[in-house]
Scaffold this active site. Structure first.
Site, PDB file in Angstrom:
ATOM      1  N   ARG A  85      33.871  34.699  87.692  1.00 37.51           N
ATOM      2  CA  ARG A  85      33.912  36.392  87.649  1.00 37.51           C
ATOM      3  C   ARG A  85      32.602  36.753  87.238  1.00 37.51           C
ATOM      4  O   ARG A  85      32.251  37.914  87.949  1.00 37.51           O
ATOM      5  CB  ARG A  85      34.609  36.479  86.081  1.00 37.51           C
ATOM      6  N   ASP A 132      34.759  24.921  92.835  1.00 37.40           N
ATOM      7  CA  ASP A 132      34.942  26.302  92.946  1.00 37.40           C
ATOM      8  C   ASP A 132      33.931  27.086  92.682  1.00 37.40           C
ATOM      9  O   ASP A 132      34.083  28.175  93.513  1.00 37.40           O
ATOM     10  CB  ASP A 132      36.050  26.419  91.731  1.00 37.40           C
ATOM     11  N   ASN A 178      40.210  25.544  97.811  1.00 37.12           N
ATOM     12  CA  ASN A 178      41.417  25.551  96.938  1.00 37.12           C
ATOM     13  C   ASN A 178      41.215  26.611  95.710  1.00 37.12           C
ATOM     14  O   ASN A 178      41.963  26.343  94.377  1.00 37.12           O
ATOM     15  CB  ASN A 178      42.185  24.506  96.816  1.00 37.12           C
ATOM     16  N   SER A 217      51.036  35.529  88.669  1.00 33.95           N
ATOM     17  CA  SER A 217      49.684  35.101  88.473  1.00 33.95           C
ATOM     18  C   SER A 217      48.782  36.121  87.814  1.00 33.95           C
ATOM     19  O   SER A 217      48.903  37.135  88.442  1.00 33.95           O
ATOM     20  CB  SER A 217      49.049  34.395  89.871  1.00 33.95           C
ATOM     21  N   GLN A 220      45.847  36.194  88.154  1.00 41.91           N
ATOM     22  CA  GLN A 220      44.495  36.157  89.010  1.00 41.91           C
ATOM     23  C   GLN A 220      44.827  37.677  89.808  1.00 41.91           C
ATOM     24  O   GLN A 220      43.931  38.155  90.354  1.00 41.91           O
ATOM     25  CB  GLN A 220      44.465  35.163  89.720  1.00 41.91           C
ATOM     26  N   ASP A 252      47.133  26.426  81.785  1.00 46.31           N
ATOM     27  CA  ASP A 252      46.020  25.480  82.203  1.00 46.31           C
ATOM     28  C   ASP A 252      46.101  24.322  81.064  1.00 46.31           C
ATOM     29  O   ASP A 252      46.298  23.077  81.324  1.00 46.31           O
ATOM     30  CB  ASP A 252      44.901  25.872  82.500  1.00 46.31           C
ATOM     31  N   GLU A 274      47.180  24.349  91.958  1.00 50.01           N
ATOM     32  CA  GLU A 274      46.830  23.290  92.880  1.00 50.01           C
ATOM     33  C   GLU A 274      47.568  22.386  93.645  1.00 50.01           C
ATOM     34  O   GLU A 274      47.635  22.059  94.669  1.00 50.01           O
ATOM     35  CB  GLU A 274      45.596  22.503  92.311  1.00 50.01           C
ATOM     36  N   HIS A 280      42.726  18.446  89.901  1.00 51.32           N
ATOM     37  CA  HIS A 280      41.865  18.127  89.072  1.00 51.32           C
ATOM     38  C   HIS A 280      42.405  17.867  87.495  1.00 51.32           C
ATOM     39  O   HIS A 280      42.470  16.856  87.041  1.00 51.32           O
ATOM     40  CB  HIS A 280      40.653  19.059  88.606  1.00 51.32           C
ATOM     41  N   ARG A 281      43.392  18.867  87.302  1.00 50.82           N
ATOM     42  CA  ARG A 281      44.126  18.240  85.947  1.00 50.82           C
ATOM     43  C   ARG A 281      45.013  17.527  85.964  1.00 50.82           C
ATOM     44  O   ARG A 281      45.224  16.771  84.830  1.00 50.82           O
ATOM     45  CB  ARG A 281      44.754  19.901  85.573  1.00 50.82           C
ATOM     46  N   LYS A 308      36.466  19.849  91.147  1.00 50.20           N
ATOM     47  CA  LYS A 308      36.895  21.316  91.218  1.00 50.20           C
ATOM     48  C   LYS A 308      36.555  21.989  89.785  1.00 50.20           C
ATOM     49  O   LYS A 308      35.715  23.347  89.918  1.00 50.20           O
ATOM     50  CB  LYS A 308      38.031  21.359  91.353  1.00 50.20           C
TER      51      LYS A 308
END
Length: 426
Positions: free
Chosen positions: A27, A49, A91, A169, A171, A312, A340, A387-388, A412
């Site tokens: 951001r 990212d 991604n 989302s 986002q 998350d 993801e 990644h998570r 990521k």
């Protein structure tokens, strides 16, 4: 396929200095590119990212120069139009969604093609593009309707009122908010349904305010952005440590010792610090400072909670549930299915490999811990380029040795994760 084998561990002690927040980093990079003058971002995350965002800004004609001390200098001459170009965004949802909105609002009529990895083409974007189109944007889907890749012809958006689905989302709302000041008139954004991940929208509003743009909102049901506002550089901006990344180390402390994370604390603007509060409700001993959080081992209990606000960080509750003395239910996380990977399905699949029973619902998962941790099986955990998944399942090594396939997927958000995990866990 690369893999890493984590031997069985019994203790976790130490301090982890967190890398910068991914959400704040991308951001801040984009808002810096929309404001004049030279900006210096400190503690900027170095990850896949943020690399995609910096590459995109550079292709657009913005100077974004990284330094070894994790600072980044961003410069843009606003009198010069952005360059027309093709952008590969991997991604990175925190790059694809906001850049879609900002480039659609480019009043200099640039031409842009936004592409990414195959998984990005499975992640919906239509609620955002519909709202932008209603404001005058020109966006074309180059593949499946409603999904990237996209072709955008930038144009000055007009003001007005739009409605956007808040249930898919956050986002989408973040992207629309960040682009709204570029329009020629006032914009009102109405939210249909219950807005998910509200803390991430609060991050956006806070950062926009730091860059000189104010947004009014009515309890997250609608947002009003007055026309004529311009982004103004704060000069320097310090990126907080990543609260989502903190969750794995706090969980390790709660399972097997005492761990402190620094760079994020009680004064953080990130909603994911609420993970520590949930960890406390599971029984861990939690201490907050203004710039640190500490978790200490205690008997863990199952919980049944709505984690819509922190989807998350809520993923880390899954491995913690394996160490609890009763079942755990993680509810209202349907957004996991468009991340993801389909995280609900992936979690259920990999838990089964190690012998943990669970129930996967449309928007929840129920985990039933084993009667004895010794009942768990060692396994090779697939991470689905997520990644998570890799970071969450590393915590199972406190019960049984575990192999993590494709550990490099952590690039990521946290390239040095396994090094830090190995440093404090033994």
């Amino acid at each position: 396929m690369d893999s890493i084998c984590l031997s069985k561990k019994s203790k976790a002690f130490g301090t982890v200095n967190l890398p910068g927040s991914k959400s704040l980093s991308n951001r801040a990079l984009l808002l810096s590119a929309l404001s004049s003058g030279s900006k210096v971002l400190k503690n900027l995350l170095k990850s896949d990212d943020t690399d995609r965002m910096i590459e995109a800004l550079s292709a657009l004609g913005v100077t974004a120069e990284r330094h070894e001390d994790l600072s980044c200098r961003v410069e843009r001459d606003l009198s010069q139009p952005l360059r027309s170009c093709d952008l590969f965004l991997g991604n990175a949802g925190t790059a694809m969604r906001p850049l879609t909105a900002v480039l659609a609002a480019d009043g200099n009529e640039g031409h842009y093609v936004l592409t990414g990895e195959p998984r990005m083409y499975e992640r919906p974007i239509k609620p955002l593009t519909d709202a932008l189109t209603a404001l005058g944007a020109s966006i074309k889907f180059l593949g499946k309707e409603g999904f990237p890749p996209l072709e955008i012809n930038g144009r000055k958006l007009h003001g007005g009122t739009v409605t956007i689905d808040g249930t898919v989302s956050s986002q989408f709302i973040t992207a629309l908010l960040m682009a709204a000041p570029l329009a020629s008139g006032d914009i009102t954004i109405n939210i249909s349904g219950d807005l998910i991940s509200k803390p991430y929208v609060l991050i956006t509003l806070d950062l926009m305010r730091k860059f000189g743009v104010n947004v009014e909102h009515d309890g997250f049901r609608s947002f009003f952005i007055k026309g004529g506002q311009h982004y103004v550089s704060p000069g320097e901006y310090l990126v907080e440590g990543d609260a989502s990344s903190a969750s794995y180390f706090l969980a390790a402390g709660a399972i097997a010792g005492k761990v402190r994370v620094t760079g994020v604390g009680s004064e953080s603007i990130q909603g994911d610090i609420k993970f520590a509060e949930a960890l406390g409700r599971m029984g861990a001993k939690i201490t907050f400072g203004s710039d640190f959080i500490e978790a200490e081992k205690s008997e863990l209990h199952g919980i049944d909670e709505d984690f819509n606000l922190i989807p998350d960080a809520a993923m880390t509750i899954v491995p913690l549930a394996v160490f609890a003395d009763s079942p755990t239910v993680i509810r209202n996380v349907g957004s996991w299915r468009i991340k993801e990977t389909d995280r609900l399905k992936a979690m259920a699949t990999e838990l089964a490999k190690i012998g943990v029973r669970c129930e996967e619902g449309d928007d929840y998962i129920r985990i039933i811990p084993p009667e004895k941790l010794s009942d768990l099986r060692t396994a090779a955990i697939d991470t689905y380029n997520d990644h998570r998944m890799a970071m969450c399942f590393s915590l199972i090594s406190f019960a049984e040795s575990i192999t993590i396939n494709d550990p490099s997927c952590t690039k990521k958000t946290f390239p040095g994760f396994f090094s830090e995990f190995g440093r404090i866990c033994s």
